[in-house]
Design an enzyme around this catalytic site. Structure first.
Site, PDB file in Angstrom:
ATOM      1  N   LYS A   7       1.632  -1.294  -0.521  1.00  0.00           N
ATOM      2  CA  LYS A   7       0.401   0.450   0.197  1.00  0.00           C
ATOM      3  C   LYS A   7       0.540   1.343  -0.164  1.00  0.00           C
ATOM      4  CE  LYS A   7      -4.222   0.631   2.426  1.00  0.00           C
ATOM      5  NZ  LYS A   7      -5.273   0.634   3.426  1.00  0.00           N
TER       6      LYS A   7
HETATM    7  O1  G3P Z   1      -9.695   1.460   4.707  1.00  0.00           O
HETATM    8  C1  G3P Z   1      -9.501   2.855   4.931  1.00  0.00           C
HETATM    9  C2  G3P Z   1      -9.755   2.729   6.612  1.00  0.00           C
HETATM   10  O2  G3P Z   1      -8.959   2.087   6.943  1.00  0.00           O
HETATM   11  C3  G3P Z   1      -9.520   4.227   6.873  1.00  0.00           C
HETATM   12  O3  G3P Z   1     -11.213   3.795   7.398  1.00  0.00           O
HETATM   13  O4  G3P Z   1     -13.330   5.502   9.305  1.00  0.00           O
HETATM   14  O5  G3P Z   1     -10.735   5.670   9.709  1.00  0.00           O
HETATM   15  O6  G3P Z   1     -11.778   6.180   7.590  1.00  0.00           O
HETATM   16  P1  G3P Z   1     -11.445   5.470   8.020  1.00  0.00           P
END
Ligand code: G3P
Length: 216
Positions: free
Chosen positions: A83
């Site tokens: 990533k």
């Molecule tokens: O896949 C991306 C994720 O881990 C981020 O999610 O909820 O922190 O925006 P969030």
């Protein structure tokens, strides 16, 4: 649509994997830090549990650092995907790595331009963060729809991972918008199969069955 789990927690992954519903896993430094265990060990364990792609994120921000880390991480398992953050150095690293046959997932995509550039640079996956766009008062799902159109228009091969999914509707709308993959947090996934009317229906069917048995 393929289902990925957005977690680094092996127990969560095993539970959902037992249902045959895990096509892959995505992690990020925050999710790895939550586990409080060695990065390499965690990724290797996940890669053994899941046969599909498992994303592991680099920490370096400069081109040389990203490429060096990516080459190392790519050797941890056959199904590792590296990533890479969506930056100028990140695009350059993706270009180099794609030529070496190393699969990449370009993360933190917030616009069509970013997605298009990442796909052109040779990304295997691109990850638009829909929940974080919604947090800004904008429409995250529109980005999934727009990216689908753009990648199809130009026959670009990168797969769209709908990321930063926060609720059931994000998951459903991702499927309707043509995302290749939705990466769902481990805690959210069980909510996808639950519905109060299903529980109520089971309860009333069984109550009627019991009454019927008593009447026999
Ligand atoms: O896949 C991306 C994720 O881990 C981020 O999610 O909820 O922190 O925006 P969030």
């Amino acid at each position: 649509m393929k289902f990925f789990l957005d977690t680094a927690n092996l127990e969560e992954i095993k539970k959902i994997n037992a249902l045959g519903l895990v096509d892959g896993v995505t992690t990020n430094p925050t999710l790895i830090a939550k586990e409080g265990r060695d990065f390499e060990t965690v990724i290797k364990e996940i890669c053994q549990e899941v046969s599909g792609p498992v994303s592991a994120e680099v920490i370096s921000l400069d081109y040389d650092g990203m490429v060096a880390e990516a080459r190392k991480v790519a050797q941890w398992a056959e199904n590792v995907v590296v990533k890479i953050p969506m930056t100028e150095d990140g695009l350059r690293a993706v270009n180099t790595l794609s030529k070496e046959g190393i699969k990449t997932n370009v993360t933190l995509i917030f616009s069509v331009a970013q997605g298009l550039l990442a796909a052109k640079a040779g990304a295997t996956y691109i990850s638009p963060f829909i929940g974080r766009i919604d947090d800004m008062g904008e429409e995250g799902m529109q980005l999934i729809e727009d990216l689908r159109l753009v990648l199809d228009n130009y026959d670009l091969q990168a797969e769209i991972i709908a990321a930063s999914i926060r609720h059931i509707n994000h998951f459903q709308a991702s499927a309707l918008a043509g995302a290749d993959i939705a990466t769902v947090p481990g805690k959210l996934f069980p909510k996808l199969w639950a519905h109060p009317l299903t529980d109520k229906g089971i309860e009333s069917f069984l109550a009627d069955w019991d009454k019927f048995q008593e009447a026999l």
